[in-house]
Design an enzyme around this catalytic site. Sequence first.
Site, short mmCIF file in Angstrom:
data_model
loop_
_atom_site.label_atom_id
_atom_site.label_comp_id
_atom_site.label_asym_id
_atom_site.label_seq_id
_atom_site.Cartn_x
_atom_site.Cartn_y
_atom_site.Cartn_z
N ASP A 165 25.75 -8.24 -18.09
CA ASP A 165 26.95 -7.21 -18.17
C ASP A 165 26.19 -6.02 -17.40
O ASP A 165 25.29 -5.15 -17.98
CB ASP A 165 27.32 -6.83 -19.42
CG ASP A 165 28.45 -5.92 -19.66
OD1 ASP A 165 28.53 -5.16 -18.87
OD2 ASP A 165 29.13 -6.02 -20.48
N LYS A 182 44.85 -13.60 -20.68
CA LYS A 182 43.75 -14.07 -19.85
C LYS A 182 42.54 -14.58 -20.99
O LYS A 182 41.84 -15.35 -20.55
CB LYS A 182 42.79 -12.87 -19.27
CG LYS A 182 43.57 -12.23 -17.99
CD LYS A 182 42.84 -11.18 -17.48
CE LYS A 182 43.25 -10.42 -16.33
NZ LYS A 182 42.43 -9.24 -15.92
N ASN A 235 47.10 -8.08 -20.74
CA ASN A 235 45.52 -8.43 -20.40
C ASN A 235 45.01 -9.55 -21.25
O ASN A 235 44.81 -10.66 -20.81
CB ASN A 235 44.55 -7.42 -20.29
CG ASN A 235 44.84 -6.39 -19.09
OD1 ASN A 235 45.88 -5.61 -19.05
ND2 ASN A 235 44.10 -6.62 -17.85
N SER A 259 34.93 -3.90 -25.08
CA SER A 259 34.66 -2.53 -24.52
C SER A 259 35.06 -1.38 -25.19
O SER A 259 34.55 -1.24 -26.20
CB SER A 259 34.85 -2.85 -23.16
OG SER A 259 34.26 -1.88 -22.31
N HIS A 266 30.88 -8.72 -17.99
CA HIS A 266 31.67 -7.81 -18.87
C HIS A 266 33.15 -8.36 -18.69
O HIS A 266 34.02 -7.86 -19.23
CB HIS A 266 31.68 -6.53 -18.24
CG HIS A 266 32.19 -5.55 -19.17
ND1 HIS A 266 31.46 -5.04 -20.31
CD2 HIS A 266 33.49 -4.71 -19.26
CE1 HIS A 266 32.43 -4.01 -21.06
NE2 HIS A 266 33.17 -3.84 -20.22
#
Length: 283
Positions: free
Chosen positions: A227, A65, A61, A150, A260
């Site tokens: 968020d 990204k 990811n 996160s 987020h």
Amino acid sequence: MGKPEEISSSKMFGGYNRRFKHFSPTLGCSMTFSIYFPPTLPSQKIPVLYWLSGLTCTDENFIIKSGAQRAASTEVVALVAPDTSPRGLNIDGEADSWDFGVGAGFYLNATEEKWKNWRMYDYVVKELPKLLDENFEQLDTSKASIFGHSMGGHGALTIFLKNQDKYKSASAFSPIVNPINCPWGQKAFSNYLRGDKLDWEVYDATCLIAKYNKFSTPILIDQGEDDKFLKDQLLSHKFVEACKSVSAPLVLRMQPGYDHSYYFIATFIDDHVRHHAQALKST
């Protein structure tokens, strides 16, 4: 530990994104990880910046990204992105929910027998650096920093605070900073670590900062004001209060309008790479 097998390589900003798989004795299964190698001279040693991803993510990811490779190429820093949990073990219930089990390792060492393979803390702190040392001579793991998003922000902060001899700096996007007091953390910890909440505190940055607050490079946190997880899961204000109480160096940037997602991460990722590069080059 066996030699990692390269499974893909793609050129980017003069360097290469390379993905590997290997068998992990710590986790008892095959694992993948990704490394971005910036362009360097053959004899040049490259400092390492570990990225820990969030719930449901894999090692890909961030690499696909974030766009972090542009700054990593300029600053000559290698990006190392491990996966987020063991995979392929087929433990009953491991894929029943998106916020526990596969894709949700929480960067701890599970003590519950059923989840004994979930030892992402040891994998990140011990096994992976040793694997890099033994197989990639251009990487200098003695100069390392760590960041994440996160659940991975939680991992980066807790790992940094407990291992300041191993990491020069830490930062995070939208980190879960007080997991013992949020639904994601309570679900994970109650299953992985059994019921004694004192055992939970060793994986909670807000609790740890009272004990591990002697570091010179400030922790950098970016948090989107829009968020949807901010108020009930991330609890940034708790960590701010804990840092203030012990005068721990923290830079928290509340970013208006951001959520987020990786759109948010990609917007501010260059600041984080430069933050770590400065710490890595000053030692």
